[in-house]
Design a protein around this motif. Structure first.
Motif, PDB file in Angstrom:
ATOM      1  N   LEU A  52       0.811  -1.226   0.000  1.00 48.59           N
ATOM      2  CA  LEU A  52       0.000   0.000   0.000  1.00 48.59           C
ATOM      3  C   LEU A  52       0.842   1.273   0.000  1.00 48.59           C
ATOM      4  N   GLY A  53       2.167   1.116  -0.065  1.00 45.55           N
ATOM      5  CA  GLY A  53       3.016   2.302  -0.131  1.00 45.55           C
ATOM      6  C   GLY A  53       3.183   3.020   1.189  1.00 45.55           C
ATOM      7  N   ILE A  54       2.726   2.416   2.298  1.00 47.23           N
ATOM      8  CA  ILE A  54       2.891   3.064   3.598  1.00 47.23           C
ATOM      9  C   ILE A  54       4.334   2.907   4.063  1.00 47.23           C
ATOM     10  N   TYR A  69       0.925   1.123  -7.750  1.00 49.40           N
ATOM     11  CA  TYR A  69      -0.115   1.406  -6.768  1.00 49.40           C
ATOM     12  C   TYR A  69      -0.641   2.836  -6.873  1.00 49.40           C
ATOM     13  N   ARG A  73      -4.883   3.603  -6.615  1.00 46.82           N
ATOM     14  CA  ARG A  73      -5.363   3.815  -5.249  1.00 46.82           C
ATOM     15  C   ARG A  73      -6.843   3.525  -5.055  1.00 46.82           C
ATOM     16  N   TYR A  78      -8.149  -0.410   2.641  1.00 51.08           N
ATOM     17  CA  TYR A  78      -7.231  -0.904   3.675  1.00 51.08           C
ATOM     18  C   TYR A  78      -7.874  -0.791   5.044  1.00 51.08           C
ATOM     19  N   GLY A 103     -10.824   9.265  -0.298  1.00 49.25           N
ATOM     20  CA  GLY A 103      -9.953   8.921  -1.421  1.00 49.25           C
ATOM     21  C   GLY A 103     -10.571   9.285  -2.752  1.00 49.25           C
ATOM     22  N   TRP A 107      -8.072  15.867  -2.822  1.00 47.46           N
ATOM     23  CA  TRP A 107      -7.736  16.985  -1.937  1.00 47.46           C
ATOM     24  C   TRP A 107      -8.829  18.057  -1.952  1.00 47.46           C
ATOM     25  N   GLN A 155     -15.291   2.447   0.470  1.00 49.07           N
ATOM     26  CA  GLN A 155     -14.345   2.793  -0.597  1.00 49.07           C
ATOM     27  C   GLN A 155     -14.706   2.098  -1.903  1.00 49.07           C
TER      28      GLN A 155
ATOM     29  N   THR B 177      -2.133   7.816   4.103  1.00 45.48           N
ATOM     30  CA  THR B 177      -1.117   7.468   3.102  1.00 45.48           C
ATOM     31  C   THR B 177      -1.717   6.624   1.996  1.00 45.48           C
ATOM     32  N   SER B 178      -2.465   5.591   2.380  1.00 48.56           N
ATOM     33  CA  SER B 178      -2.949   4.674   1.360  1.00 48.56           C
ATOM     34  C   SER B 178      -3.996   5.342   0.470  1.00 48.56           C
ATOM     35  N   LEU B 179      -4.648   6.398   0.947  1.00 52.24           N
ATOM     36  CA  LEU B 179      -5.615   7.115   0.109  1.00 52.24           C
ATOM     37  C   LEU B 179      -4.947   8.230  -0.696  1.00 52.24           C
ATOM     38  N   GLY B 180      -3.675   8.429  -0.485  1.00 53.65           N
ATOM     39  CA  GLY B 180      -2.954   9.418  -1.283  1.00 53.65           C
ATOM     40  C   GLY B 180      -2.845  10.804  -0.665  1.00 53.65           C
ATOM     41  N   PHE B 181      -3.194  10.919   0.646  1.00 47.76           N
ATOM     42  CA  PHE B 181      -3.018  12.208   1.328  1.00 47.76           C
ATOM     43  C   PHE B 181      -1.746  12.108   2.167  1.00 47.76           C
TER      44      PHE B 181
END
Lengths: 244, 386
Positions: A52-54, A69, A73, A78, A103, A107, A155, B177-181
């Motif tokens: 998940l890129g964490i 990833y 997204r 998760y 998500g 933003w 999600q 993080t996993s949602l891209g923020f």
């Protein structure tokens, strides 16, 4: 034959030079309900967080449906370990579930009526609708886990990663959660669960990955969930009496 | 009230609101002490900024000083990441070092300018109306008012734009993080706002008291609400209340304004800490006492339910059987009687129908912990509330 949902190539992750995951190659086919099992410190949570890129791996790559990833997204949901957040945070059950919609908003844009509707539906699905205005610290452990699950459901992803969703929940909640996971699989979703209770693996899952820093085995539960792989993973002569 | 008095209160109120916003997030992120570190370590930034710009009013000075604040956060994190020292130790190492550099710089090179250490530490609200900004000969108002006004305006804009992101990354950085923020961007964004606000507030309340304005109102609000938006609004309200009431206390006592404001913040927190309806000390003690009594009550009712033999249920022997002191048996007996849960015939106690139902229900709940079973009883019994 089947599509590959998650492909992990040569993944190595280290904390302070000590490898926690070592050269992992893993393919998760689409539509499976998969357990990741292994002893404490085997790198189960680390594997999920790296996908998940964490966490940033020191080597290797991960693709989701063939793409990195970052561009996928929205297809991934998760559920972190329950203990990873502060449940005294001033917010309500509904609000936590709404976070699952952030998500797709991106933003700055704020959640509106549509997001609220989706969150309420997810709450209903996990049987928590009547607790929607409850402050999250006023929920039991099992209820908190259901809130996390609802947040992932909202999600509307294709792949769900869950880090020990059954930890510290009562039997009723465990059944409720596994039923929802099975429903997800029926709908063609891929579900990956870090799991501790070996006894329930054959009953709950159709796919399993044995992990202990290195990947030991991965495949259908009926083919590879046996004493040999359990022994290789847990390091002791493992004999489980599993009722199939 | 003179216009100077009005301006002082207005400045103090704006400072309070500007501090309450980042302060709320700092408290929720358990980073309250970072604001202390920032407030000290901006000092060398201010001095260096003054050397470079030769102008105490320059916005560059504020930004440079704020950059020192962010640098503090970076240094603390870097030291902490080595795992050789813990976070609180890292904070204690970084800010005195930076602060002392600032003190030496002032003493050595800035003795002749308006940059004395007292003013840096405590600020001087009373003088703020005299330091005014003129444009083309027109009076634009006190400098401190303009500075904090702009900072507050930007802070509110950022809060409105990124409220959802800040909330998410504060509550669950992993999901963010996993949602891209990126939590890192949000973290340093928040630290930048906290630093700029601290610098902006330093004219008015000084570098030390700004910590109280960031932490105390947020800590008070935290005890009163379960909604993040309300928490921010309450924190701002407490801040403004303390600012204005503190001003008038200072006025009548002829004492330091910033000192009185901070004292008021302390009093507000103490009051909330004691009297907050559900999380306050008195409420907690009361609830614990009630819960204890209710446990006794259920124990007593369970005893009656378990024993059909009369000698176990005689009024005068109850205390012997459950091993309680007389006073407690008496209290519990009266409580059960008052609620129609028991009746007493010929000195023999037995459960009423209501008592029977209540006891079975309570036991079911205690054995299974299924919330659905007890929802209707939660209003009457502290024991069954979280």
């Amino acid at each position: 034959m089947e599509k590959i949902a998650v492909k992990v190539d040569d993944l190595t992750v280290a904390y302070n030079y000590k490898p926690v995951l070592w050269d992992i190659d893993l393919q998760i086919p689409e539509g499976v309900l998969m357990a990741i099992v292994g002893p404490n410190g085997a790198g189960k949570s680390t594997l999920i967080k790296s996908i998940l890129g964490i966490l940033k791996p020191i080597a290797g790559s991960v693709t989701i449906f063939g793409k990195p990833y970052d561009s996928q997204r929205k297809k991934v949901a998760y559920v972190p370990q329950k203990g990873s957040v502060d449940w005294d945070f001033p917010t309500t059950a509904l609000d936590v579930v709404m976070m699952g919609t952030y998500g797709s908003l991106g933003w700055i844009k704020r959640p509106g009526a549509n997001e609220k509707k989706r969150a309420l539906e997810a709450l209903e699905k996990v049987g928590m609708l009547s607790f929607k205005s409850r402050q999250i610290s006023q929920l039991s452990g099992g209820q908190q886990q259901r809130i996390f699950l609802a947040r992932a459901l909202v999600q509307d992803a294709s792949i769900y990663f869950m880090d020990e969703p059954f930890q510290g929940v009562d039997a009723t909640t465990e059944v409720a959660i596994i039923n929802i996971l099975k429903e997800l699989r029926k709908a063609g979703k891929t579900v990956v669960v870090v799991h501790h209770d070996l006894q329930t693996v054959p009953e709950y899952f159709d796919w399993v990955t044995f992990l202990n820093v290195k990947k030991i085995a991965t495949g259908p539960v009926k083919d590879i969930f046996n004493d040999e792989n359990l022994t290789k993973t847990y390091g002791i002569n493992y004999k489980v009496s599993i009722q199939k | 009230m003179t216009s100077a008095q009005f301006e002082i209160q207005l400045i103090a109120s704006l400072v309070a609101i500007a501090c309450a916003i980042p302060g709320t997030f700092l408290v929720l992120r358990k980073m309250a002490m970072i604001s202390d570190a920032i407030s000290h370590s901006i000092l060398p930034g201010i001095v260096l900024g003054f050397f470079l710009t030769q102008d105490l009013n320059s916005p560059w000075l504020i930004l440079l000083a704020a950059a020192t604040g962010v640098l503090t956060v970076v240094l603390v994190e870097k030291i902490q990441q080595t795992k050789l020292v813990k976070e609180d130790t890292a904070i204690g190492l970084v800010f005195p070092a930076l602060f002392s550099i600032g003190v030496i710089l002032i003493a050595k090179f800035a003795n002749d300018v308006h940059l004395d250490i007292d003013a840096v530490l405590l600020g001087e609200l009373a003088f703020t109306p005299f330091d005014r900004i003129y444009y083309d000969g027109m009076d634009l108002g006190p400098k401190a008012l303009l500075v904090i006004g702009v900072i507050l305006f930007v802070t509110i804009l950022l809060l409105l734009a990124f409220f959802k992101e800040l909330k998410l990354s504060t509550f669950d950085a992993g999901l963010a993080t996993s949602l891209g923020f990126s939590p890192i961007i949000l973290h340093y964004g928040l630290m930048s706002v906290a630093s700029v606000t601290t610098v902006g507030a330093f004219d008015a309340v000084g570098a030390i008291l700004v910590v109280a304005l960031m932490i105390a109102p947020a800590a008070s609000a935290y005890l009163l609400t379960t909604d993040l938006k309300k928490m921010i609004a309450l924190a701002a309200t407490f801040g403004v209340f303390s600012a204005i009431s503190g001003y008038w206390i200072a006025h009548f006592l002829d004492a330091s304004i910033a000192g009185s404001m901070t004292t008021m913040l302390g009093i507000v927190f103490l009051a909330v800490y004691l009297f907050a309806p559900s999380k306050g000390l008195i409420a907690v003690l009361y609830r614990e006492k009630q819960q204890r009594i209710e446990v006794y009550l259920i124990t007593f009712l369970l005893h009656l339910k378990n024993h059909s033999e009369e000698n176990e249920r005689h009024v005068n022997h109850l205390n012997e059987h459950i091993n309680w002191q007389k006073v407690r048996s008496k209290t519990v007996l009266n409580l059960a009687l008052k609620n129609n849960m028991i009746r007493i015939d010929n000195n023999i106690v037995s459960l009423t129908k209501k008592g029977e139902t209540f006891t079975s229900k309570a036991i079911d709940y205690i054995v299974t912990y299924e919330d659905g079973l007890i929802e209707d009883m939660k209003d009457d019994f502290f024991l069954f509330r979280g």
